[in-house]
Design an enzyme around this catalytic site. Structure first.
Site, PDB file in Angstrom:
ATOM      1  N   CYS A   9       0.743  -1.221  -0.156  1.00  0.00           N
ATOM      2  CA  CYS A   9       0.040  -0.049  -0.077  1.00  0.00           C
ATOM      3  C   CYS A   9       0.828   1.164  -0.018  1.00  0.00           C
ATOM      4  CB  CYS A   9      -1.082  -0.147   1.307  1.00  0.00           C
ATOM      5  SG  CYS A   9      -0.168   0.126   2.938  1.00  0.00           S
ATOM      6  N   ASN A  12       2.346   1.687   4.275  1.00  0.00           N
ATOM      7  CA  ASN A  12       2.654   0.210   4.936  1.00  0.00           C
ATOM      8  C   ASN A  12       2.256   0.202   6.615  1.00  0.00           C
ATOM      9  OD1 ASN A  12       5.349  -1.997   5.711  1.00  0.00           O
ATOM     10  ND2 ASN A  12       3.573  -2.506   5.064  1.00  0.00           N
ATOM     11  N   CYS A  14      -1.583   0.841   7.338  1.00  0.00           N
ATOM     12  CA  CYS A  14      -2.939   0.415   7.711  1.00  0.00           C
ATOM     13  C   CYS A  14      -3.452  -0.712   6.715  1.00  0.00           C
ATOM     14  CB  CYS A  14      -3.906   1.652   7.146  1.00  0.00           C
ATOM     15  SG  CYS A  14      -3.451   3.058   8.126  1.00  0.00           S
ATOM     16  N   ARG A  15      -3.405  -0.452   5.404  1.00  0.00           N
ATOM     17  CA  ARG A  15      -4.016  -1.758   4.485  1.00  0.00           C
ATOM     18  C   ARG A  15      -3.096  -3.002   4.412  1.00  0.00           C
ATOM     19  NH1 ARG A  15      -4.899   2.204  -0.460  1.00  0.00           N
ATOM     20  NH2 ARG A  15      -3.203   3.112   0.694  1.00  0.00           N
ATOM     21  N   SER A  16      -1.756  -2.635   3.986  1.00  0.00           N
ATOM     22  CA  SER A  16      -0.808  -3.796   3.675  1.00  0.00           C
ATOM     23  C   SER A  16      -0.520  -4.936   4.929  1.00  0.00           C
ATOM     24  CB  SER A  16       0.132  -3.434   2.761  1.00  0.00           C
ATOM     25  OG  SER A  16       1.146  -2.392   3.251  1.00  0.00           O
ATOM     26  N   ASP A 120      -7.775   3.898   0.841  1.00  0.00           N
ATOM     27  CA  ASP A 120      -7.032   4.264   1.735  1.00  0.00           C
ATOM     28  C   ASP A 120      -7.855   4.779   2.848  1.00  0.00           C
ATOM     29  OD1 ASP A 120      -5.508   5.641   3.531  1.00  0.00           O
ATOM     30  OD2 ASP A 120      -4.365   6.975   2.083  1.00  0.00           O
TER      31      ASP A 120
HETATM   32  P1  4NP Z   1      -1.809   2.856   3.918  1.00  0.00           P
HETATM   33  O1  4NP Z   1      -2.352   4.108   4.757  1.00  0.00           O
HETATM   34  O2  4NP Z   1      -1.129   3.225   3.002  1.00  0.00           O
HETATM   35  O3  4NP Z   1      -2.834   1.841   4.083  1.00  0.00           O
HETATM   36  O4  4NP Z   1      -0.987   2.389   4.967  1.00  0.00           O
HETATM   37  C1  4NP Z   1      -1.893   5.181   4.743  1.00  0.00           C
HETATM   38  C2  4NP Z   1      -0.893   5.591   6.017  1.00  0.00           C
HETATM   39  C3  4NP Z   1      -0.438   6.800   5.968  1.00  0.00           C
HETATM   40  C4  4NP Z   1      -0.582   7.845   5.167  1.00  0.00           C
HETATM   41  C5  4NP Z   1      -1.212   7.538   4.048  1.00  0.00           C
HETATM   42  C6  4NP Z   1      -1.925   6.331   3.886  1.00  0.00           C
HETATM   43  N1  4NP Z   1       0.109   9.142   5.025  1.00  0.00           N
HETATM   44  O5  4NP Z   1      -0.259   9.889   4.485  1.00  0.00           O
HETATM   45  O6  4NP Z   1       0.750   9.337   5.947  1.00  0.00           O
END
Ligand code: 4NP
Length: 165
Positions: A9, A12, A14-16, A120
């Site tokens: 993602c 790294n 939340c999703r992945s 996201d």
């Molecule tokens: P992820 O979510 O890609 O699912 O881990 C996010 C985590 C942090 C951010 C964006 C998306 N950020 O902008 O910090």
């Protein structure tokens, strides 16, 4: 050779990491030998534990989660057999960084089922994390169905040699 899978993602956190944890859990339930890791296309959160909402969602469904965020590396494209992108932006970034000698198959994870992105959830509420979880479960099943085979879905199904009592 068993598949080795990198779930990707953006951050790294939340999703992945949830995808990694769910895919490991589903594979284990189906008796499938598989190596799973996760990474982000960006490095902002490198070294961090998964987001509290990802951890809480996994705990709710009794899915073990243990990961420290890291960014995707060039060598990932050779060491993993499959790299699964959460959304189209992740997929584009992966293709842009893919080395010439890459051997991994790089695909949108949802392309194994319904072609949808795992959106996201970072700036939203808990509902977004529930949706991510539900997609991770369905995409894990669909990925394993396609790559390992549907026969592994029922590890205790009787074999043809067994008498039909
Ligand atoms: P992820 O979510 O890609 O699912 O881990 C996010 C985590 C942090 C951010 C964006 C998306 N950020 O902008 O910090």
């Amino acid at each position: 050779m068993p598949p080795s899978v990198l779930v990707v993602c953006l951050g790294n956190i939340c999703r992945s990491p949830m995808g990694e944890a769910v895919l490991k859990h589903v594979a284990k339930e189906r008796g499938i030998d598989i190596h799973v890791d996760s990474a982000g296309t960006a490095a902002y959160h490198a070294g961090e534990d998964p987001d509290d909402r990802t951890v809480a969602t996994c705990r709710k469904y009794q899915i073990a989660i243990n990961h420290h965020a890291r960014q995707v590396t060039q060598s990932d494209f050779k060491t993993f057999t499959h790299i699964l992108a959460s959304d189209e932006a992740n997929l584009r970034n992966l293709h842009n960084m893919k080395p010439r000698n890459a051997t991994a198959e790089v695909r949108l994870w949802g392309s194994y089922l319904d072609d949808k992105a795992i959106e996201d959830p970072y700036y939203g509420g808990n509902k977004g994390f529930e949706r991510v979880y539900e997609q991770c479960v369905r995409y894990s099943q669909a990925f394993l169905d396609e790559v390992v085979g549907k026969s592994h879905h029922e590890p205790h199904a009787p074999s043809v040699e067994e008498p039909n009592l």
